[in-house]
Design a protein around this motif. Sequence first.
Motif, PDB file in Angstrom:
ATOM      1  N   ASP A   1       0.869  -1.106   0.150  1.00  0.00           N
ATOM      2  CA  ASP A   1       0.037  -0.067  -0.020  1.00  0.00           C
ATOM      3  C   ASP A   1       0.818   1.333   0.041  1.00  0.00           C
ATOM      4  O   ASP A   1       0.561   2.087   0.694  1.00  0.00           O
ATOM      5  N   VAL A   2       1.777   1.241  -0.810  1.00  0.00           N
ATOM      6  CA  VAL A   2       2.691   2.316  -1.018  1.00  0.00           C
ATOM      7  C   VAL A   2       2.834   2.965  -2.354  1.00  0.00           C
ATOM      8  O   VAL A   2       3.157   1.936  -3.336  1.00  0.00           O
ATOM      9  N   ALA A   3       2.615   4.069  -2.844  1.00  0.00           N
ATOM     10  CA  ALA A   3       2.753   4.665  -4.122  1.00  0.00           C
ATOM     11  C   ALA A   3       4.090   4.920  -4.532  1.00  0.00           C
ATOM     12  O   ALA A   3       5.066   5.144  -3.572  1.00  0.00           O
ATOM     13  N   GLY A   4       4.297   4.456  -5.696  1.00  0.00           N
ATOM     14  CA  GLY A   4       5.754   4.435  -6.190  1.00  0.00           C
ATOM     15  C   GLY A   4       6.022   3.572  -7.009  1.00  0.00           C
ATOM     16  O   GLY A   4       5.197   2.765  -7.782  1.00  0.00           O
ATOM     17  N   GLU A   5       7.466   3.183  -7.483  1.00  0.00           N
ATOM     18  CA  GLU A   5       7.848   2.267  -8.264  1.00  0.00           C
ATOM     19  C   GLU A   5       8.954   1.334  -7.778  1.00  0.00           C
ATOM     20  O   GLU A   5       9.770   1.810  -7.269  1.00  0.00           O
ATOM     21  N   LYS A   6       8.687   0.078  -8.307  1.00  0.00           N
ATOM     22  CA  LYS A   6       9.767  -0.892  -7.825  1.00  0.00           C
ATOM     23  C   LYS A   6      10.119  -1.865  -9.114  1.00  0.00           C
ATOM     24  O   LYS A   6       9.515  -2.031 -10.051  1.00  0.00           O
TER      25      LYS A   6
ATOM     26  N   LYS B   1       4.719  -0.327 -10.978  1.00  0.00           N
ATOM     27  CA  LYS B   1       3.981   1.269 -10.638  1.00  0.00           C
ATOM     28  C   LYS B   1       2.866   1.191  -9.994  1.00  0.00           C
ATOM     29  O   LYS B   1       1.692   0.905 -10.331  1.00  0.00           O
ATOM     30  N   THR B   2       2.907   1.659  -8.632  1.00  0.00           N
ATOM     31  CA  THR B   2       1.797   1.402  -7.822  1.00  0.00           C
ATOM     32  C   THR B   2       1.266   2.911  -7.600  1.00  0.00           C
ATOM     33  O   THR B   2       1.963   3.881  -7.249  1.00  0.00           O
ATOM     34  N   THR B   3      -0.002   3.272  -7.920  1.00  0.00           N
ATOM     35  CA  THR B   3      -0.669   4.397  -7.351  1.00  0.00           C
ATOM     36  C   THR B   3      -2.131   4.376  -7.076  1.00  0.00           C
ATOM     37  O   THR B   3      -2.628   3.147  -6.967  1.00  0.00           O
ATOM     38  N   PRO B   4      -2.437   5.142  -6.003  1.00  0.00           N
ATOM     39  CA  PRO B   4      -3.763   5.087  -5.330  1.00  0.00           C
ATOM     40  C   PRO B   4      -4.970   4.878  -6.150  1.00  0.00           C
ATOM     41  O   PRO B   4      -4.847   5.714  -7.180  1.00  0.00           O
ATOM     42  N   ASN B   5      -5.827   4.330  -5.847  1.00  0.00           N
ATOM     43  CA  ASN B   5      -7.247   4.371  -6.726  1.00  0.00           C
ATOM     44  C   ASN B   5      -8.162   5.238  -5.891  1.00  0.00           C
ATOM     45  O   ASN B   5      -8.878   4.929  -4.942  1.00  0.00           O
ATOM     46  N   GLU B   6      -8.035   6.387  -6.274  1.00  0.00           N
ATOM     47  CA  GLU B   6      -8.959   7.701  -5.610  1.00  0.00           C
ATOM     48  C   GLU B   6     -10.229   7.825  -6.027  1.00  0.00           C
ATOM     49  O   GLU B   6     -10.446   7.754  -7.232  1.00  0.00           O
ATOM     50  N   SER B   7     -11.271   7.715  -5.476  1.00  0.00           N
ATOM     51  CA  SER B   7     -12.794   7.785  -5.843  1.00  0.00           C
ATOM     52  C   SER B   7     -13.140   8.958  -6.350  1.00  0.00           C
ATOM     53  O   SER B   7     -12.188  10.170  -6.134  1.00  0.00           O
ATOM     54  N   GLU B   8     -13.993   9.028  -6.949  1.00  0.00           N
ATOM     55  CA  GLU B   8     -14.594  10.413  -7.412  1.00  0.00           C
ATOM     56  C   GLU B   8     -15.170  11.125  -6.427  1.00  0.00           C
ATOM     57  O   GLU B   8     -15.632  10.568  -5.559  1.00  0.00           O
ATOM     58  N   PRO B   9     -14.992  12.607  -6.504  1.00  0.00           N
ATOM     59  CA  PRO B   9     -15.769  13.477  -5.379  1.00  0.00           C
ATOM     60  C   PRO B   9     -17.265  12.845  -5.104  1.00  0.00           C
ATOM     61  O   PRO B   9     -17.835  12.877  -6.035  1.00  0.00           O
ATOM     62  N   ALA B  10     -17.545  12.673  -3.908  1.00  0.00           N
ATOM     63  CA  ALA B  10     -18.984  12.568  -3.239  1.00  0.00           C
ATOM     64  C   ALA B  10     -19.675  13.678  -3.567  1.00  0.00           C
ATOM     65  O   ALA B  10     -19.025  14.935  -3.981  1.00  0.00           O
ATOM     66  N   ALA B  11     -20.686  13.706  -3.187  1.00  0.00           N
ATOM     67  CA  ALA B  11     -21.659  14.953  -3.171  1.00  0.00           C
ATOM     68  C   ALA B  11     -21.145  15.953  -2.401  1.00  0.00           C
ATOM     69  O   ALA B  11     -21.319  17.406  -2.622  1.00  0.00           O
TER      70      ALA B  11
ATOM     71  N   GLY C   1     -18.088  16.611  -1.647  1.00  0.00           N
ATOM     72  CA  GLY C   1     -16.785  16.993  -2.195  1.00  0.00           C
ATOM     73  C   GLY C   1     -15.689  16.177  -1.641  1.00  0.00           C
ATOM     74  O   GLY C   1     -14.487  16.151  -2.029  1.00  0.00           O
ATOM     75  N   SER C   2     -16.052  15.098  -0.722  1.00  0.00           N
ATOM     76  CA  SER C   2     -14.877  14.113  -0.008  1.00  0.00           C
ATOM     77  C   SER C   2     -14.569  13.045  -1.300  1.00  0.00           C
ATOM     78  O   SER C   2     -15.511  12.750  -1.951  1.00  0.00           O
ATOM     79  N   THR C   3     -13.490  12.641  -1.076  1.00  0.00           N
ATOM     80  CA  THR C   3     -13.009  11.554  -1.654  1.00  0.00           C
ATOM     81  C   THR C   3     -12.225  10.249  -0.638  1.00  0.00           C
ATOM     82  O   THR C   3     -12.133  10.655   0.332  1.00  0.00           O
ATOM     83  N   LYS C   4     -12.123   9.218  -1.311  1.00  0.00           N
ATOM     84  CA  LYS C   4     -11.453   8.341  -0.517  1.00  0.00           C
ATOM     85  C   LYS C   4     -10.400   7.527  -1.377  1.00  0.00           C
ATOM     86  O   LYS C   4     -10.693   7.675  -2.659  1.00  0.00           O
ATOM     87  N   ILE C   5      -9.497   6.770  -0.622  1.00  0.00           N
ATOM     88  CA  ILE C   5      -8.685   5.942  -1.413  1.00  0.00           C
ATOM     89  C   ILE C   5      -9.205   4.486  -1.080  1.00  0.00           C
ATOM     90  O   ILE C   5      -9.203   4.033  -0.022  1.00  0.00           O
ATOM     91  N   ASN C   6      -9.492   3.723  -2.284  1.00  0.00           N
ATOM     92  CA  ASN C   6     -10.192   2.601  -2.482  1.00  0.00           C
ATOM     93  C   ASN C   6      -9.205   1.435  -2.948  1.00  0.00           C
ATOM     94  O   ASN C   6      -9.318   1.151  -4.011  1.00  0.00           O
ATOM     95  N   GLY C   7      -8.292   1.359  -2.286  1.00  0.00           N
ATOM     96  CA  GLY C   7      -7.273   0.328  -2.852  1.00  0.00           C
ATOM     97  C   GLY C   7      -6.071   0.826  -3.824  1.00  0.00           C
ATOM     98  O   GLY C   7      -5.973   2.213  -3.679  1.00  0.00           O
ATOM     99  N   PHE C   8      -5.520   0.205  -4.457  1.00  0.00           N
ATOM    100  CA  PHE C   8      -4.338   0.712  -5.314  1.00  0.00           C
ATOM    101  C   PHE C   8      -4.492  -0.124  -6.713  1.00  0.00           C
ATOM    102  O   PHE C   8      -4.949  -1.135  -6.811  1.00  0.00           O
ATOM    103  N   ASN C   9      -3.843   0.624  -7.601  1.00  0.00           N
ATOM    104  CA  ASN C   9      -3.912  -0.010  -8.980  1.00  0.00           C
ATOM    105  C   ASN C   9      -2.240  -0.155  -9.133  1.00  0.00           C
ATOM    106  O   ASN C   9      -1.408   0.589  -9.101  1.00  0.00           O
ATOM    107  N   HIS C  10      -1.925  -1.315  -9.687  1.00  0.00           N
ATOM    108  CA  HIS C  10      -0.548  -1.859  -9.684  1.00  0.00           C
ATOM    109  C   HIS C  10       0.000  -2.138 -11.254  1.00  0.00           C
ATOM    110  O   HIS C  10      -0.572  -3.275 -11.709  1.00  0.00           O
ATOM    111  N   SER C  11       0.625  -1.232 -12.123  1.00  0.00           N
ATOM    112  CA  SER C  11       0.709  -1.342 -13.358  1.00  0.00           C
ATOM    113  C   SER C  11       1.978  -2.225 -13.423  1.00  0.00           C
ATOM    114  O   SER C  11       2.910  -1.787 -13.158  1.00  0.00           O
ATOM    115  N   ILE C  12       2.055  -3.291 -14.222  1.00  0.00           N
ATOM    116  CA  ILE C  12       3.069  -4.223 -14.504  1.00  0.00           C
ATOM    117  C   ILE C  12       3.530  -4.363 -15.878  1.00  0.00           C
ATOM    118  O   ILE C  12       2.976  -4.528 -16.608  1.00  0.00           O
TER     119      ILE C  12
END
Length: 315
Positions: free
Chosen positions: A65-70, A121-131, A133-144
Amino acid sequence: MKKYACLLLFAIMLNGCDDGDLVPEIIDFEGIDPKSCDTETNELIYKLKPQEALILQLEEGTFDDVAGEKEISINETGLPQLVYRTFDGIISSSNICDAIRPTSPNVINEAKAIGGKITIKTTPNESEPAADGSTKINGFNHSINMSNVSYLITGGTQVQPDFYFGVLKTSTYTSPVVSFTATNAAQCNQTQLYNYSANTSMIIDDLDPLLIQNTETTEPRKSTITATQNKIVFNTYKTASITANYFCKTPRPTTPEIDETWKAVIDGVIEVVTTKLDNTNYKHVITLKSVELINSGGLKFKLATTFVFGEIITQ
């Protein structure tokens, strides 16, 4: 992990004598999303075609759960392992993931990668703004991505051109919930406020001293969050035991242990509305406007555009 290692080794033993020529064009899984045998550990991920499989086995914890590249090197032994298989019939996930695999179809050819590089390359999966205006991080996308992958074939080795393995989405992480009872807010001194729940807290340090005054407001008093003023820290804790006794101490207690720390990005705004309750008491409602929180790993999420921090009473 031992289960998956045994499965791969068993298949290699069955097919070690069948090293038929590997044509790079055959290994083409473009447009097929990778899947995981176990979404908790994500040790074994795969891509399937009707009679082909591309299997990647990694150390547990590779997809963190760490954004970045390895970058990870492929070797002849140990992990990671990248294996290409062909079958004599239609396959499903059970041919890859089951501890006791189906008796058919059979593996008719297998090639194991003995070199190359995996870039994740790991990036957070951030939600679209709710009504609100708040957002959430719902997991991560790992591009391989794979580069310079070489396979052991009859007569030597063969190198496949660089290719994109795909994106694995993990959902074991969710950004914390920020919610407080307004009346839990309190003031340590003129420049420090706090609010809390059983397992979270928010502290405002170096508060602009002009915000809290015993004078009724006709318009909200406003002050911008900067690197030196109105500094907001949000903490989550490993145990739900926070009380008011935790605050206003120097140094702050080490128990309960902090789990995560988030800080407000500069440029958000603190607003205060003051009303007179009686001859001596004033109520101050503190609101955060357009505040975004960031942690040490660079993850960010937004509070509601208008977020009520709490209210305090002064004399």
